[in-house]
Design an enzyme around this catalytic site. Structure first.
Site, short mmCIF file in Angstrom:
data_model
loop_
_atom_site.label_atom_id
_atom_site.label_comp_id
_atom_site.label_asym_id
_atom_site.label_seq_id
_atom_site.Cartn_x
_atom_site.Cartn_y
_atom_site.Cartn_z
N CYS A 1 -14.84 0.86 -7.23
CA CYS A 1 -15.16 2.04 -8.02
C CYS A 1 -14.63 3.26 -7.28
CB CYS A 1 -16.67 2.21 -8.18
SG CYS A 1 -17.45 0.84 -9.04
N GLY B 1 -11.24 2.43 -11.13
CA GLY B 1 -12.18 1.94 -12.14
C GLY B 1 -11.89 2.56 -13.48
N ASN C 1 -19.85 2.96 -4.42
CA ASN C 1 -18.70 2.05 -4.39
C ASN C 1 -19.03 0.98 -3.36
OD1 ASN C 1 -15.33 2.19 -3.05
ND2 ASN C 1 -16.16 0.83 -4.56
N GLY C 2 -18.99 -0.28 -3.79
CA GLY C 2 -19.31 -1.38 -2.88
C GLY C 2 -20.19 -2.39 -3.56
N TYR D 1 -3.56 -2.97 -1.70
CA TYR D 1 -3.52 -2.79 -3.16
C TYR D 1 -4.37 -1.64 -3.70
CZ TYR D 1 -4.59 -3.91 -8.07
OH TYR D 1 -4.79 -3.83 -9.42
#
Ligand code: SF4
Length: 464
Positions: free
Chosen positions: A2, A29, A104-105, A245
């Site tokens: 995210c 996201g 995020n995670g 990436y």
């Protein structure tokens, strides 16, 4: 994966800046987006919606929103389904005031936390692991939110880069292992925090530094104060896949330019996996392009933009189902017959996870009557699932977990296939091996001992 963003200013409204910051994080996201702020009455407000940022939120409304602190999120679901109930920020007005959280995670002990909290009477509104953090706060009704948050973070395990809005200010926190990036930016007296430093460029803000693993920043009218979670982890676990990436190439993580790292990955690939006799280098745009440029520079072959990407559809890796992923490739990527016909091509991609995209693109290139297609991957084979916020939940989906390199090359239809080794990847990143997470490549996860570090005695003593 995210994207999170937060902004604080003592002299102007920032909700629109949060929207703009999120637009630079859209690659992290695409399922939902949201922004939250605290209004003049001391209540938390949020607008959220499904889809891309511009579909989910109204920039015009945010431009008119009178908030000097705000947070925002773009979501790709890893825990909890893709539904509006799981869109973030997750907000509440509880006994100690308003609170909004973006995350995020992935919390690896979410199921245990949820069971414990439910046994104490908690009612969860969503299936997102982030809600556990809010519930942990609410279960400390006599403590001020900032202290309650520090205590809550001592209970959670796994990966979190968080931005939280409470009456005491804007809070940024990064887990003690440092899995996911979190960057601090500044413009004059205004502060920004973002998943990636690329989000600051748009706002004319400067990237100051990464939020350190285990660091908690409190930003308010008094300025910025840095706190440390009283946690001693043996080492950092910075996600190597961010360099491969996830992150945008114009971001800087742990002092390393993502662009330069990817270029170096391509150079190393060309040295150790040359494709003798090939005529040119092409890439899977955009994710493989920087490494392909490095490959071309090292090998002396020309780079050709021979696969064209439709920029108006999302990235295949972050589509939620296999069916959508497969359909998406033909819509999104188109090899140019003029460039491939009668020629030998090296095709570079950043990673090979399921192999679906590579197989479809190679077969489209064959339809263009290429003489040969040599696939080069600028990361090692992905063989293990990620438990820290990436959607590779089971080995069954990972091509390299089930098949040999020769089998994968055959099933994709490539004349040859070669990957960067793990050591080469680590060298290209340029950070010490023992500060990186490489678990999806080598299966070396955070040890049970290190995973326990956040519940250490020292931690409890300081809080008590
Ligand atoms: S397992 Fe892979 S994707 Fe997950 S945090 Fe580690 S390196 Fe990153």
């Amino acid at each position: 994966m995210c994207g999170v963003f937060g902004a604080f200013s003592s002299n102007h409204f920032v909700a629109e800046e949060v929207y703009l910051g999120l637009s630079a994080l859209q690659h992290r996201g695409q399922e939902s987006a949201g922004v939250a702020w605290i209004d003049s009455g001391g209540r938390v407000n949020a607008i959220k919606g499904m889809g891309l940022l511009h579909e989910a939120l109204s920039q015009g409304v945010l431009a008119e929103t009178p908030a000097k602190a705000a947070i925002g999120h773009v979501r790709y679901s890893t825990a909890g389904g893709s539904m509006i109930q799981n869109a973030q920020p997750i907000c509440a007005n509880y006994a100690q005031g308003p609170v909004a959280v973006v995350h995020n995670g992935n919390l690896t002990n979410f199921n245990d936390l949820r069971s414990t909290l439910e046994s104490r009477g908690a009612i969860f509104q969503s299936t997102s692991d982030t809600e556990a953090i809010l519930q942990l706060l609410a279960h400390q009704p006599r403590r001020r939110p900032f202290e309650a948050l520090l205590r809550a973070l001592a209970e959670v395990r796994g990966a979190y880069s968080l931005v939280v809005l409470i009456e005491e200010g804007l809070v940024a926190a990064r887990d003690p292992w440092g899995f996911r990036p979190l960057a601090l930016g500044r413009k004059g007296d205004d502060y920004y925090v973002a998943s990636e430093s690329c989000a600051f460029n748009l706002l004319g803000a400067s990237f100051v530094r990464d939020v350190e693993p285990g660091e908690v920043l409190l930003i308010n009218e008094s300025g910025m104060t840095s706190y440390r979670l009283p946690v001693k982890c043996e080492r950092k676990w910075v996600c190597s896949f961010e360099f491969v990436y996830f992150a945008r190439p114009d971001s800087v993580i742990e002092g390393r330019s993502v662009y330069r790292v990817r270029q170096e990955m391509g150079r190393k690939l060309a040295k150790n996996c040359p494709a003798a006799g090939a005529d040119f280098v092409a890439s899977f745009p955009d994710s493989g392009t920087t490494a392909a440029l490095g490959f071309a520079a090292e090998s002396g072959m020309p780079f050709e933009a021979a696969v064209v990407r439709n920029r108006y559809v999302g990235r295949t890796f972050i589509q939620p189902t296999q069916k959508v992923r497969e359909l998406g490739v033909r819509i999104k990527l188109s090899p140019s017959p003029e460039l491939f016909r009668g020629r030998n091509a090296v095709l570079v991609d950043d990673s090979l996870v399921r192999g679906t995209t590579a197989g479809l693109v190679v077969s489209m290139i064959r339809e263009c009557k290429a003489l040969s297609v040599h696939l080069r991957i600028s990361s090692p084979p992905v063989q293990y699932p990620c438990f820290y916020g990436i959607d590779t939940p089971s080995n069954g989906e990972l091509a390299a977990a089930k098949h040999s390199q020769a089998e994968i090359a055959r099933s994709i239809g490539a004349d040859s296939l070669c990957y960067l080794s793990k050591d080469e990847m680590v060298e290209a990143i340029g950070l010490p091996d023992n500060s990186l997470c490489t678990a999806c490549f080598d299966g070396k996860y955070v040890s049970a001992h290190d995973a326990e570090c956040s519940s250490s005695h020292a931690c409890r003593e300081i809080f008590d």
